[in-house]
Write a protein that holds these residues in place. Structure first.
Motif, PDB file in Angstrom:
ATOM      1  N   ILE A 159       1.124  -1.386   0.194  1.00  0.00           N
ATOM      2  CA  ILE A 159       0.161  -0.002   0.383  1.00  0.00           C
ATOM      3  C   ILE A 159       0.685   1.705   0.404  1.00  0.00           C
ATOM      4  O   ILE A 159       0.773   1.819  -0.350  1.00  0.00           O
ATOM      5  CB  ILE A 159      -0.982  -0.150   1.095  1.00  0.00           C
ATOM      6  N   ALA A 160       2.303   1.266   0.485  1.00  0.00           N
ATOM      7  CA  ALA A 160       3.050   1.936   0.514  1.00  0.00           C
ATOM      8  C   ALA A 160       3.563   2.635  -0.845  1.00  0.00           C
ATOM      9  O   ALA A 160       3.742   3.756  -0.918  1.00  0.00           O
ATOM     10  CB  ALA A 160       4.242   1.726   1.231  1.00  0.00           C
ATOM     11  N   LEU A 167       4.035  11.584  -2.783  1.00  0.00           N
ATOM     12  CA  LEU A 167       4.559  11.975  -2.452  1.00  0.00           C
ATOM     13  C   LEU A 167       5.497  11.684  -3.456  1.00  0.00           C
ATOM     14  O   LEU A 167       7.117  13.017  -3.401  1.00  0.00           O
ATOM     15  CB  LEU A 167       5.533  10.971  -1.627  1.00  0.00           C
ATOM     16  N   ALA A 168       5.982  11.188  -4.586  1.00  0.00           N
ATOM     17  CA  ALA A 168       7.042  11.654  -5.835  1.00  0.00           C
ATOM     18  C   ALA A 168       6.815  12.196  -6.405  1.00  0.00           C
ATOM     19  O   ALA A 168       7.854  12.752  -7.033  1.00  0.00           O
ATOM     20  CB  ALA A 168       7.228   9.938  -6.733  1.00  0.00           C
ATOM     21  N   ARG A 169       5.352  13.532  -6.342  1.00  0.00           N
ATOM     22  CA  ARG A 169       5.204  14.636  -6.560  1.00  0.00           C
ATOM     23  C   ARG A 169       5.348  14.361  -8.213  1.00  0.00           C
ATOM     24  O   ARG A 169       6.108  14.206  -9.268  1.00  0.00           O
ATOM     25  CB  ARG A 169       6.107  15.718  -6.487  1.00  0.00           C
ATOM     26  N   PRO A 170       4.611  13.303  -8.521  1.00  0.00           N
ATOM     27  CA  PRO A 170       4.694  13.013 -10.343  1.00  0.00           C
ATOM     28  C   PRO A 170       3.962  14.099 -11.583  1.00  0.00           C
ATOM     29  O   PRO A 170       3.197  14.841 -10.479  1.00  0.00           O
ATOM     30  CB  PRO A 170       3.682  11.743 -10.891  1.00  0.00           C
ATOM     31  N   LYS A 171       4.350  14.358 -12.216  1.00  0.00           N
ATOM     32  CA  LYS A 171       3.154  15.213 -13.079  1.00  0.00           C
ATOM     33  C   LYS A 171       2.164  14.906 -13.667  1.00  0.00           C
ATOM     34  O   LYS A 171       2.484  14.249 -14.298  1.00  0.00           O
ATOM     35  CB  LYS A 171       4.438  15.961 -14.481  1.00  0.00           C
ATOM     36  N   ALA A 268      13.140  -1.413  -6.466  1.00  0.00           N
ATOM     37  CA  ALA A 268      12.872  -0.858  -4.412  1.00  0.00           C
ATOM     38  C   ALA A 268      13.284   0.861  -4.507  1.00  0.00           C
ATOM     39  O   ALA A 268      12.129   1.901  -3.195  1.00  0.00           O
ATOM     40  CB  ALA A 268      13.679  -1.649  -3.201  1.00  0.00           C
ATOM     41  N   GLN A 269      14.214   1.328  -4.985  1.00  0.00           N
ATOM     42  CA  GLN A 269      14.123   2.941  -5.007  1.00  0.00           C
ATOM     43  C   GLN A 269      12.822   3.363  -5.655  1.00  0.00           C
ATOM     44  O   GLN A 269      12.853   4.712  -5.022  1.00  0.00           O
ATOM     45  CB  GLN A 269      14.768   3.121  -6.427  1.00  0.00           C
ATOM     46  N   ALA A 270      11.579   2.882  -5.676  1.00  0.00           N
ATOM     47  CA  ALA A 270      10.245   3.518  -6.078  1.00  0.00           C
ATOM     48  C   ALA A 270       9.941   4.019  -4.823  1.00  0.00           C
ATOM     49  O   ALA A 270       8.222   4.860  -4.894  1.00  0.00           O
ATOM     50  CB  ALA A 270       9.529   2.802  -7.246  1.00  0.00           C
ATOM     51  N   LEU A 271      10.410   3.364  -3.784  1.00  0.00           N
ATOM     52  CA  LEU A 271       9.131   3.610  -2.496  1.00  0.00           C
ATOM     53  C   LEU A 271      10.114   4.693  -1.558  1.00  0.00           C
ATOM     54  O   LEU A 271      10.191   5.444  -0.560  1.00  0.00           O
ATOM     55  CB  LEU A 271       9.123   2.088  -1.464  1.00  0.00           C
ATOM     56  N   VAL A 272      11.207   4.810  -2.389  1.00  0.00           N
ATOM     57  CA  VAL A 272      12.603   6.020  -1.622  1.00  0.00           C
ATOM     58  C   VAL A 272      11.209   7.343  -1.018  1.00  0.00           C
ATOM     59  O   VAL A 272      11.616   7.593   0.402  1.00  0.00           O
ATOM     60  CB  VAL A 272      13.301   6.875  -2.394  1.00  0.00           C
ATOM     61  N   PRO A 273      10.278   7.542  -1.657  1.00  0.00           N
ATOM     62  CA  PRO A 273       9.954   8.841  -1.421  1.00  0.00           C
ATOM     63  C   PRO A 273       8.881   8.773  -0.185  1.00  0.00           C
ATOM     64  O   PRO A 273       8.811   9.531   0.371  1.00  0.00           O
ATOM     65  CB  PRO A 273       9.226   8.680  -2.830  1.00  0.00           C
ATOM     66  N   GLY A 276      11.929   6.494   2.597  1.00  0.00           N
ATOM     67  CA  GLY A 276      13.779   6.753   1.969  1.00  0.00           C
ATOM     68  C   GLY A 276      14.626   6.191   2.573  1.00  0.00           C
ATOM     69  O   GLY A 276      14.861   4.697   2.057  1.00  0.00           O
ATOM     70  N   GLU A 277      15.544   6.031   3.513  1.00  0.00           N
ATOM     71  CA  GLU A 277      16.600   4.774   3.483  1.00  0.00           C
ATOM     72  C   GLU A 277      16.297   3.134   3.684  1.00  0.00           C
ATOM     73  O   GLU A 277      16.871   2.745   3.464  1.00  0.00           O
ATOM     74  CB  GLU A 277      17.410   4.894   4.382  1.00  0.00           C
ATOM     75  N   LEU A 278      15.107   3.480   4.555  1.00  0.00           N
ATOM     76  CA  LEU A 278      14.512   2.110   4.639  1.00  0.00           C
ATOM     77  C   LEU A 278      13.241   1.357   3.172  1.00  0.00           C
ATOM     78  O   LEU A 278      13.224   0.623   3.432  1.00  0.00           O
ATOM     79  CB  LEU A 278      13.099   2.098   5.514  1.00  0.00           C
ATOM     80  N   ALA A 279      13.519   2.051   2.228  1.00  0.00           N
ATOM     81  CA  ALA A 279      12.990   1.489   0.812  1.00  0.00           C
ATOM     82  C   ALA A 279      13.055   0.359   1.122  1.00  0.00           C
ATOM     83  O   ALA A 279      12.396  -0.893   0.586  1.00  0.00           O
ATOM     84  CB  ALA A 279      12.976   2.454  -0.248  1.00  0.00           C
TER      85      ALA A 279
END
Lengths: 416, 419
Positions: A159-160, A167-171, A268-273, A276-279
């Motif tokens: 769900i994250a 949060l990634a502020r897509p256009k 997993a980088q997609a969950l950084v927004p 963060g580091e716990l993505a």
């Protein structure tokens, strides 16, 4: 506040955990293969392929509705119907198809478990055999229902993606444009992704599993509306997840110039927004839950469907002596899945994509049989397929067949 | 001997050799006609598309050849009565009940034997050999396994041992009659191989009492699924016949709306009992107990108690008469005595003289482990369950406790799908 606690404990949780079969199947469908496919799609093309989701939503909704209707009206499982209507030869072919597709998917689930554990820093040499043993025992000797709740809860971590997508502020204008503009990229990779996306959304095994669970709920004709609504809600929820998965990867990876995902760590980088580091950790937990959930249902449902079609003794209530084929298939699938995932240096994302492509290529076989069953008035009475359902079903099958043919042609004929 | 799978698709010719069409199906009479091995009545023959024509069986050359030659020119088409069984359409590939082995099997092929001038259905092939024959691999596989000095796994059941799973349009009575004669535990074993709706249709034919007996042998989750396939009225009738504790377990697993509807249709007494049991969690003494036990008031003599026991034991449908509980007018548990205590006591003795004054008892919310332990440690046939004021609420019998420790019940809570 007592009522709130009560509500949360009794109503909400029981809603989540005893959700309709359609909804659960959809969640289990967003497994390792699904995540790899949609992450790859989002990284490669950003928001441009979002339009596929609308088409996939309609296709998935219509197939799931068809399955739900067949389950409710006939009261029989899908392999039961295939055997009774088409005889032994067609059944043997359909079951072979199902077996091949499910071997591929089981491999992908264990590959997902391997990827998740390596991301958490535990070598897969330890986790994959453990997971295989765990899955085998939980079904045959353990408490499956409790395990299912844990897996579902873990899978819910995904769900994250929804929050990450925001949060990634897509256009959002580009997102909207991608959603309504059917874009096609003339390259083999696109066709591969396309087939994989269909194959991971509408999987052959899901049709058998879903119809079985609907039949076992014992829904009668008067509850048809409920089963239909459940099918469409399930399709919607699944596509909602997928939508945000693509948006999140598009806004992060694609935006950062990473167009090809090669490892789970990248995905997993997609969950950084949001994390963060716990993505990485968050991603692994979700991946682990989804993969374990599917890995425990899939081998069992395969063995069950095949044994049902041929009339062999089945079910974990049977002893090994009474149901050797059932246990053989079940154990064999787990062993093959774990063994392949065990191979050192296995290109995990590529394996995941390939498994979903196999599913997509094989889906038309099952889909066409389903369409023929759902149009048989002797079985369905007045509930035979509507023209819209037939059109959408045949279109899906046809598009997949054409896409497979193009894919074959493009791999056989070397690029100039 | 001829196999249906090998007959279908063969050319049918008349005595002059003129092609009539291709064999599509064989018709037998309904089982009600009383033949042990039903006779082939007619052939369904397909010629260049369209619906198959039905020709009466008036004797033919042996069916073993590669074409079927009718001895006499068919005088007229067979006029179906509407109750015939079509072997390909209704039997082949379907799931049927093996009433001898108590399980559900699938029909891979049918064996017909020539008896006089007729062909009769004798055996149902449910084994691997039939499957391979259908795939066209029988000879090949036979040679392969022959290399290892083995034979193909053949398994067939006699037509007379076959029971049909009821399907709307197909009325097969004899098989059902036979089913009714089976022990309820055997019927339950067959039902466990079925989907809820099929199981429901099979039970529907039974009397309420028999259906209730069968239901009690099934797992509560499956009971609920089967009950949900019935009308509320029928479900209520069956639940009334079940032991209250089993009925409560089944209702517990049903959907809330249906449970209420069924409860409301039950007789007031039974409804009250089941409702009280439903209020307790299924894993506690309150959830496990039954309310069918025998009590006597304090102060009566052994002779009166025995007479009382004779009088009410049947009417209360008590689960055990080996223990009799002594309760006062407010249901307080004063003591317990066993049947042997009662029989061995002098007739004029009062029950207080020979009853155990401090019986082992369980609280309503005692865990099932505690209940099991008490029954095992003190070698009890039943243990009473009391509320906070020591009022007797029910008993847990050792029989019900045994069900708890049998593997089947402690076993995995898997979705029905996989069992």
């Amino acid at each position: 506040m007592k009522w709130l606690r009560n509500f949360l404990r009794r109503r909400f949780l029981s809603f989540l955990l005893i959700m309709g079969p359609g909804l659960v199947t959809s969640l289990a469908g967003n497994d390792a293969g699904g995540i790899a496919t949609y992450s790859s799609l989002g990284a490669a093309y950003g928001y441009r392929m979002l339009w596929m989701l609308i088409w996939l939503f309609v296709s998935l909704g219509i197939t799931q509705e068809m399955i739900a209707r067949m389950g409710v009206i006939t009261g029989k499982g899908l392999s039961d119907l295939i055997r009774e209507e088409f005889g032994v030869k067609t059944t043997a072919f359909a079951m072979l198809t199902l077996l091949v597709a499910n071997i591929a998917t089981t491999i992908s689930e264990f590959a997902g478990i391997a990827a998740a554990s390596e991301l958490l820093g535990i070598p897969k040499i330890v986790t994959v055999p453990l997971a295989a043993l765990f899955v085998w025992f939980i079904i045959v000797r353990g408490n499956y229902k409790r395990a299912e709740k844990i897996f579902l809860a873990l899978a819910f971590v995904f769900i994250a993606y929804i929050f990450a997508g925001f949060l990634a502020r897509p256009k959002w204008d580009e997102v909207a444009l991608g959603l309504v503009t059917p874009a096609i990229v003339p390259e083999p990779r696109f066709i591969l992704f396309f087939i994989a996306a269909v194959g991971t959304t509408i999987t052959p095994w899901m049709q058998f599993y879903l119809q079985g669970s609907i039949v076992d709920k014992g829904l009668g004709e008067e509850e048809l509306a409920f089963a239909r609504a459940d099918a469409w809600v399930g399709a919607f929820v699944m596509n909602l997840f997928t939508f945000f998965m693509i948006v999140a990867t598009g806004a992060t990876l694609h935006h950062a110039g990473i167009f090809e995902i090669e490892s789970a760590a990248q995905a997993a980088q997609a969950l950084v927004p949001i994390a963060g580091e716990l993505a990485g950790e968050l991603f692994s937990l979700g991946l682990l839950g989804a993969s374990l959930l599917a890995a425990s249902i899939l081998p069992l449902s395969t063995a069950y469907a095949i044994c049902e079609a041929f009339g062999w003794e089945r079910g974990v209530n049977q002893t090994l002596q009474d149901a050797p084929i059932f246990y053989g298939l079940y154990t064999g699938l787990i062993v093959i899945g774990a063994a392949v995932a065990f191979i050192p240096g296995l290109p995990i994302i590529a394996v995941l994509l390939a498994s979903q492509t196999v599913n997509g290529i094989l889906l038309p076989v099952i889909l066409i049989l389903m369409l023929r069953l759902a149009n048989n008035p002797r079985l369905m009475g007045k509930h035979i397929n509507s023209r819209v359902a037939n059109f959408a079903g045949w279109m899906t099958a046809l598009v997949l067949i054409v896409a497979t043919a193009i894919l074959l042609a493009s791999t056989l004929i070397p690029a100039r | 001997m001829a196999y249906l799978s090998e007959l279908v698709g063969r050319e049918v010719r008349d005595a002059k050799g003129t092609l009539i069409g291709v064999l599509n199906d064989l018709l037998i009479g309904p089982e009600s006609e009383g033949e042990t091995y039903p006779r082939v009545l007619a052939l369904a023959i397909k010629s260049n598309g369209g619906a198959p024509t039905l020709l009466p069986w008036e004797g033919a050359e042996d069916l073993a050849g590669n074409k079927i030659i009718l001895q006499r020119p068919p005088s007229a088409d067979y006029a179906p009565k509407g109750n015939e069984i079509y072997l390909v359409r209704d039997v082949l590939d379907k799931q049927v009940i093996d009433t001898h082995g108590f399980r559900v099997v699938r029909v891979n092929d049918l064996e017909l034997a020539r008896i006089g001038n007729d062909y009769r259905l004798v055996n149902v092939d449910v084994g691997g050999r039939g499957l391979l024959r259908r795939l066209g691999w029988e000879d090949f596989s036979e040679r392969i396994v022959g290399l290892f000095n083995r034979a193909l796994p053949a398994r067939s059941i006699a037509w007379t041992d076959l029971g049909f799973i009821p399907r709307g349009d197909l009325k097969v009575r004899v098989a059902r009659a036979k089913l009714k004669e089976l022990h309820s535990a055997d019927i339950a074993e067959i039902l466990e191989d079925m989907r809820p709706r099929q199981a429901g249709e099979l039970i529907r034919e039974l009397s309420d009492e028999k259906a209730a007996d069968v239901m009690e042998e099934l797992e509560p989750e499956f009971q609920a699924e089967v009950l949900e396939t019935f009308s509320n009225e029928r479900a209520a009738d069956i639940v009334e016949e079940m032991e209250p504790d089993a009925a409560a377990d089944a209702l517990q697993e049903m959907e809330e709306d249906r449970r209420e509807q069924v409860l409301n249709l039950m007789e007031p007494d039974e409804k009250q009992e089941v409702k009280e049991l439903l209020a307790h969690h299924e894993d506690t003494a309150g959830g496990l107990m039954t309310t069918k036990y025998i009590t006597v008031p304090p102060g009566i003599t052994a002779a009166d108690a025995l007479a009382h026991l004779r009088q009410i034991a049947v009417a209360t449908e008590a689960e055990t008469i080996y223990y009799v509980y002594v309760v006062d007018s407010d249901e307080h548990l004063n003591g317990v005595f066993s049947l042997s205590d009662l029989v061995l006591a002098s007739p004029e003795n009062r029950v207080e003289d020979f009853m155990h004054r401090r019986p082992i008892r369980m609280a309503l919310d005692a865990s099932r482990e505690d209940v099991l332990e008490a029954i095992a440690r003190y070698n009890l046939l039943a243990v009473p369950v009391v509320d906070a004021d020591n009022r007797l609420q029910g008993i847990v019998t050792s029989e019900d406790a045994l069900d708890l420790i049998l593997p089947n019940d402690l076993k995995i809570k898997l979705p029905r799908l996989f069992r």
